[in-house]
Design a protein around this motif. Structure first.
Motif, PDB file in Angstrom:
ATOM      1  N   GLY A  19       0.820  -1.218   0.000  1.00  0.00           N
ATOM      2  CA  GLY A  19       0.000   0.000   0.000  1.00  0.00           C
ATOM      3  C   GLY A  19       0.845   1.256   0.000  1.00  0.00           C
ATOM      4  O   GLY A  19       1.988   1.256  -0.477  1.00  0.00           O
ATOM      5  N   CYS A  20       0.300   2.339   0.523  1.00  0.00           N
ATOM      6  CA  CYS A  20       1.041   3.612   0.561  1.00  0.00           C
ATOM      7  C   CYS A  20       0.377   4.484   1.620  1.00  0.00           C
ATOM      8  O   CYS A  20      -0.828   4.758   1.545  1.00  0.00           O
ATOM      9  N   SER A  21       1.162   4.913   2.619  1.00  0.00           N
ATOM     10  CA  SER A  21       0.578   5.695   3.716  1.00  0.00           C
ATOM     11  C   SER A  21       0.027   7.022   3.206  1.00  0.00           C
ATOM     12  O   SER A  21      -0.967   7.540   3.725  1.00  0.00           O
ATOM     13  N   LEU A  22       0.649   7.561   2.181  1.00  0.00           N
ATOM     14  CA  LEU A  22       0.196   8.841   1.628  1.00  0.00           C
ATOM     15  C   LEU A  22      -1.154   8.669   0.931  1.00  0.00           C
ATOM     16  O   LEU A  22      -2.086   9.444   1.151  1.00  0.00           O
ATOM     17  N   ILE A  74      -0.376  11.564  -7.993  1.00  0.00           N
ATOM     18  CA  ILE A  74      -0.649  10.198  -8.455  1.00  0.00           C
ATOM     19  C   ILE A  74      -0.701   9.171  -7.308  1.00  0.00           C
ATOM     20  O   ILE A  74      -1.309   8.105  -7.452  1.00  0.00           O
ATOM     21  N   ASN A  75      -0.103   9.518  -6.154  1.00  0.00           N
ATOM     22  CA  ASN A  75      -0.141   8.620  -4.988  1.00  0.00           C
ATOM     23  C   ASN A  75      -1.524   8.643  -4.351  1.00  0.00           C
ATOM     24  O   ASN A  75      -1.739   9.176  -3.265  1.00  0.00           O
ATOM     25  N   CYS A  76      -2.502   8.090  -5.056  1.00  0.00           N
ATOM     26  CA  CYS A  76      -3.865   8.024  -4.537  1.00  0.00           C
ATOM     27  C   CYS A  76      -4.595   6.885  -5.244  1.00  0.00           C
ATOM     28  O   CYS A  76      -4.142   6.389  -6.279  1.00  0.00           O
ATOM     29  N   SER A  81       0.380  13.076   4.132  1.00  0.00           N
ATOM     30  CA  SER A  81       1.842  13.049   4.050  1.00  0.00           C
ATOM     31  C   SER A  81       2.332  11.604   3.984  1.00  0.00           C
ATOM     32  O   SER A  81       1.585  10.671   4.249  1.00  0.00           O
ATOM     33  N   CYS A  82       3.610  11.479   3.635  1.00  0.00           N
ATOM     34  CA  CYS A  82       4.245  10.162   3.554  1.00  0.00           C
ATOM     35  C   CYS A  82       5.122   9.960   4.776  1.00  0.00           C
ATOM     36  O   CYS A  82       5.992  10.787   5.053  1.00  0.00           O
ATOM     37  N   HIS A  83       4.911   8.859   5.496  1.00  0.00           N
ATOM     38  CA  HIS A  83       5.647   8.653   6.756  1.00  0.00           C
ATOM     39  C   HIS A  83       7.155   8.493   6.512  1.00  0.00           C
ATOM     40  O   HIS A  83       7.962   8.814   7.379  1.00  0.00           O
ATOM     41  N   PRO A 118      10.268  16.132  -3.017  1.00  0.00           N
ATOM     42  CA  PRO A 118       9.308  17.161  -2.559  1.00  0.00           C
ATOM     43  C   PRO A 118       8.314  16.688  -1.503  1.00  0.00           C
ATOM     44  O   PRO A 118       7.601  17.521  -0.927  1.00  0.00           O
ATOM     45  N   GLU A 119       8.255  15.382  -1.217  1.00  0.00           N
ATOM     46  CA  GLU A 119       7.388  14.913  -0.120  1.00  0.00           C
ATOM     47  C   GLU A 119       8.007  15.232   1.245  1.00  0.00           C
ATOM     48  O   GLU A 119       7.367  15.033   2.277  1.00  0.00           O
ATOM     49  N   CYS A 120       9.264  15.717   1.265  1.00  0.00           N
ATOM     50  CA  CYS A 120       9.900  16.104   2.542  1.00  0.00           C
ATOM     51  C   CYS A 120       9.291  17.428   3.016  1.00  0.00           C
ATOM     52  O   CYS A 120       8.811  18.236   2.212  1.00  0.00           O
ATOM     53  N   HIS A 166      13.299   3.522   4.921  1.00  0.00           N
ATOM     54  CA  HIS A 166      12.761   2.471   4.055  1.00  0.00           C
ATOM     55  C   HIS A 166      11.247   2.546   4.011  1.00  0.00           C
ATOM     56  O   HIS A 166      10.595   2.727   5.032  1.00  0.00           O
ATOM     57  N   CYS A 167      10.697   2.348   2.820  1.00  0.00           N
ATOM     58  CA  CYS A 167       9.246   2.234   2.670  1.00  0.00           C
ATOM     59  C   CYS A 167       8.918   0.745   2.731  1.00  0.00           C
ATOM     60  O   CYS A 167       9.225  -0.003   1.793  1.00  0.00           O
ATOM     61  N   GLU A 168       8.302   0.339   3.830  1.00  0.00           N
ATOM     62  CA  GLU A 168       8.032  -1.089   4.019  1.00  0.00           C
ATOM     63  C   GLU A 168       7.057  -1.643   2.974  1.00  0.00           C
ATOM     64  O   GLU A 168       7.085  -2.824   2.651  1.00  0.00           O
TER      65      GLU A 168
HETATM   66 FE1  SF4 Z   1       3.869   5.900  -0.403  1.00  0.00          FE
HETATM   67 FE2  SF4 Z   1       5.752   7.086   1.010  1.00  0.00          FE
HETATM   68 FE3  SF4 Z   1       6.102   4.575   0.240  1.00  0.00          FE
HETATM   69 FE4  SF4 Z   1       6.193   6.610  -1.574  1.00  0.00          FE
HETATM   70  S1  SF4 Z   1       7.616   6.211   0.116  1.00  0.00           S
HETATM   71  S2  SF4 Z   1       5.120   4.652  -1.793  1.00  0.00           S
HETATM   72  S3  SF4 Z   1       4.638   7.975  -0.704  1.00  0.00           S
HETATM   73  S4  SF4 Z   1       4.529   5.329   1.678  1.00  0.00           S
END
Ligand code: SF4
Ligand code: 13P
Length: 317
Positions: free
Chosen positions: A86-89, A116-118, A174-176, A202-204, A271-273
């Motif tokens: 998935g994606c926290s954002l 696009i992260n939706c 936001s993205c964790h 830019p997500e920072c 890391h993005c789990e």
């Molecule tokens: Fe989603 Fe953040 Fe992972 Fe990118 S890094 S896929 S925004 S959770």
């Protein structure tokens, strides 16, 4: 032959026999990136998926990216190694919440720009999609008289406003992974590597972006470093980005910016789990079984397609 090599050969064999293409995001693990036909950012992946002639697209990224591939090329079978990637954002802006918000603010007649992260549901409620690679350009094309609602990433939205001067109502998402970089962690790493150029996604948050020499998408990080005269770079984004950078630019030094809580422990990185849910084993299983497959109901897909298509067109012209 080692078990790992055998696994890689089996994936290559199945890819040929099923006429499949493997697309991978820059945050995939090194070994997943190495077996992919194309590795890139969200924008590059959307273009590749759209133009693909393969029968099967094995998409190694997170769910919304694979969903986008299906939206732009619906006749293809789109497989994901792990459907729970998935994606926290994306999760920070559920479609039903956005729909309620738009109903409650009907009088504003918002032009909805969605990063696009939706989910497909959020895309279907939007007027145009953007990625980190084209966000300023896309927002610049929105009719001047319209009020913009930008979802779901508040940091990207804030950055786009800085770039374009266009004020927007920002969704509080936001993205964790990127939120873990802070002013303190960036100052610490800059002090340690004073000659390095700093690149941030830019997500920072603003405090991190303002300490960077360049703020850009993951694809632009590669082209920026390639054309730069500098020898070393601090990279404030997901740490497997360094795999591609090191592979393509082996004569440069890349340092993963440390997330705040871990500065003292030194070499830990962000890391993005969700991205790491995908493995070679799951890729093989997906090619063998034809599952998990991305399936989007036709009416929803058609509604989600229009804003994605508008983005692809506005990005080109
Ligand atoms: Fe989603 Fe953040 Fe992972 Fe990118 S890094 S896929 S925004 S959770
Ligand atoms: P890019 O499109 O820049 O690769 O970003 C995708 C993403 O998920 C960042 O967290």
């Amino acid at each position: 032959m080692s078990a790992r090599k055998q696994l890689i050969e089996k994936i290559a064999e199945l890819k040929r026999s099923k006429n499949a293409v493997i697309l991978a995001h820059n945050y995939q693990s090194g070994e997943v990136q190495d077996v992919a036909d194309y590795v890139g950012d969200s924008l590059g992946l959307a273009y590749k998926a759209r133009e693909s002639q393969a029968d099967v697209i094995l998409f190694c990224g997170v769910h919304f990216m694979a969903e986008t591939a299906k939206i732009v090329n619906p006749s293809k079978k789109v497989l994901v190694p792990d459907k729970d990637a998935g994606c926290s954002l994306s999760d920070s802006c559920p479609a039903d919440k956005l729909s309620l918000f738009l109903d409650a603010h009907r009088s504003e007649n918002y032009y909805v720009v969605a990063y696009i992260n939706c989910s497909a549901g959020v895309k279907a409620l939007s007027d145009v999609i953007c990625t980190s690679g084209n966000a300023a350009r896309i927002v610049g094309r929105v009719p001047a008289e319209r009020k913009i609602l930008f979802v779901p990433d508040r940091n990207l939205g804030e950055w786009v406003t800085q770039q374009t001067g266009r004020s927007m109502t920002l969704w509080e998402g936001s993205c964790h992974v990127h939120m873990a970089f802070t002013r303190e962690s960036m100052i610490a790493v800059r002090e340690r590597y004073p000659d390095a150029i700093v690149l941030a996604h830019p997500e920072c948050v603003h405090a991190v972006r303002s300490l960077a020499d360049e703020v850009c998408s993951t694809e632009k990080m590669v082209s920026y470093c390639r054309q730069s005269a500098s020898k070393s770079f601090i990279i404030a984004t997901e740490a497997d980005m360094l795999h591609r950078l090191k592979k393509e630019l082996p004569d440069r030094e890349f340092i993963a910016a440390p997330p705040d809580a871990w500065v003292a422990k030194d070499c830990k990185c962000a890391h993005c789990e969700f991205m790491k849910c995908n493995t070679l084993e799951k890729m093989l299983a997906a090619l063998e079984s034809g599952r998990p497959e991305i399936d989007i109901e036709a009416e929803l897909r058609e509604r989600a397609f229009l804003p994605v298509e508008r983005m692809l067109e506005w990005s080109r012209t």
